[in-house]
Design an enzyme around this catalytic site. Structure first.
Site, mmCIF file in Angstrom:
data_model
loop_
_atom_site.group_PDB
_atom_site.id
_atom_site.type_symbol
_atom_site.label_atom_id
_atom_site.label_comp_id
_atom_site.label_asym_id
_atom_site.label_seq_id
_atom_site.Cartn_x
_atom_site.Cartn_y
_atom_site.Cartn_z
ATOM 1 N N SER A 36 -62.558 -23.911 21.527
ATOM 2 C CA SER A 36 -61.311 -23.392 21.220
ATOM 3 C C SER A 36 -59.957 -23.807 21.640
ATOM 4 O O SER A 36 -59.637 -24.633 22.503
ATOM 5 C CB SER A 36 -61.877 -22.723 19.407
ATOM 6 O OG SER A 36 -61.085 -22.754 18.941
ATOM 7 N N ASP A 187 -65.726 -26.771 15.749
ATOM 8 C CA ASP A 187 -65.097 -25.252 17.203
ATOM 9 C C ASP A 187 -66.489 -25.037 17.845
ATOM 10 O O ASP A 187 -67.513 -24.402 16.833
ATOM 11 C CB ASP A 187 -64.877 -24.516 15.746
ATOM 12 C CG ASP A 187 -63.760 -23.390 17.096
ATOM 13 O OD1 ASP A 187 -63.956 -23.219 18.240
ATOM 14 O OD2 ASP A 187 -63.361 -22.933 17.016
#
Length: 295
Positions: A36, A187
């Protein structure tokens, strides 16, 4: 030595401060992995961006200008309010896969990395994402010969860095997932917020983890659907992070970013503060790090 950078939304800026201290103390970074926001910093560093350049870059980016809402609210509301009245489940099922399209972010990332792939880095790089179709962890990784298997994982070595990072930051429900091949990627924090395991697999004999995930302290600043979603992801990821940290990381650095959360748009005014948080956390672990690394 391998360095793993966790996700943490805007707090990921503090990774820059950690890198600064490691460099100043001549602690070598032979390979780097990120999830991320950690993927952004890891990819920049692996591509040759300096700490000073990253600081300048972060300050030059206007976060509100990167947010392109995927839903056209007036039409959306007219169409869906009737559905909501008659059938709440139908309303929910008609919601899009993400609120932010990510087109502007794609443009930014393409500008940063051009056509470079994960093979075209100064030091080996690994970026994590998750395929929501299969549930597999996806690693976009510089090819190395030393491979230890990770269960339920796939590996890609020719992916554009911009695409890999875009996939890794695709927070479920917030960003549209990244389509890649036959996968739908979100993610990496869903399964692997602190990717120490991939560094172990890549052959790192000493691993530092920088953990910006949920630290277990009560969070009462929850007022919206987004807040609930983000907090749930953080809670789910915490247990996995703790387990992988114990198994693979030799030192864990945890910057204390205080009350800053994912929705604090004033964070862009706190960039120097966040970088200092990373610096301080790294300095606090410096003696432990040096004693273990150079013993």
């Amino acid at each position: 030595m391998g360095l793993a950078l966790s996700g943490g939304s805007l707090r990921g800026v503090s990774h820059i401060g950690v890198l600064k201290v490691l460099e100043e103390n001549r602690i070598p970074i032979d390979m780097i992995a990120g999830t991320s926001s950690g993927a952004i910093v890891a990819a920049l560093y692996a591509s040759g961006y300096t700490v000073a350049e990253m600081r300048t870059l972060v300050k030059s980016v206007s976060l509100p200008e990167l947010i392109d809402i995927h839903i056209k609210m007036p039409g959306f509301m007219k169409k869906e309010v009737k559905s909501f009245v008659h059938d709440q489940l139908r309303f929910i099922s008609s919601l899009p896969m993400g609120l932010i399209s990510g087109v502007k972010i794609d443009r930014l990332f393409t500008g940063l990395w051009q056509n470079r792939t994960v093979k075209d880095t100064v030091i080996p790089l690994a970026i994590t994402a998750v395929d929501v179709y299969s549930g597999d962890t996806v690693f976009f990784v510089t090819p190395l010969n030393n491979r230890r298997k990770i269960e339920n994982a796939r590996y890609y070595i020719q992916t554009m860095i911009a695409d890999a990072v875009r996939a890794s930051i695709s927070i479920p429900g917030i960003f549209l997932p990244k389509e890649y091949g036959d996968m739908l990627l979100v993610d990496g924090a869903v399964k692997n917020n602190l990717p120490t395991d991939i560094l172990h697999q890549m052959g790192a004999d000493f691993i530092i983890g920088v953990d910006l995930g949920y630290d277990g302290r009560p969070n009462h600043d929850i007022h919206s659907m987004t807040d609930i979603l983000m907090q749930c992801i953080q809670i789910m990821g915490r247990e996995v992070t703790l387990l992988k940290s114990k198994e693979y990381a030799h030192v864990i650095i945890r910057p204390d970013t205080g009350s800053l959360n994912h929705s604090d748009l004033s964070a862009e005014q706190r960039i120097d503060e966040l970088i200092l948080c990373g610096e301080q956390a790294a300095k606090n672990k410096l003696s432990e790090l040096q004693s273990k690394l150079f013993m």
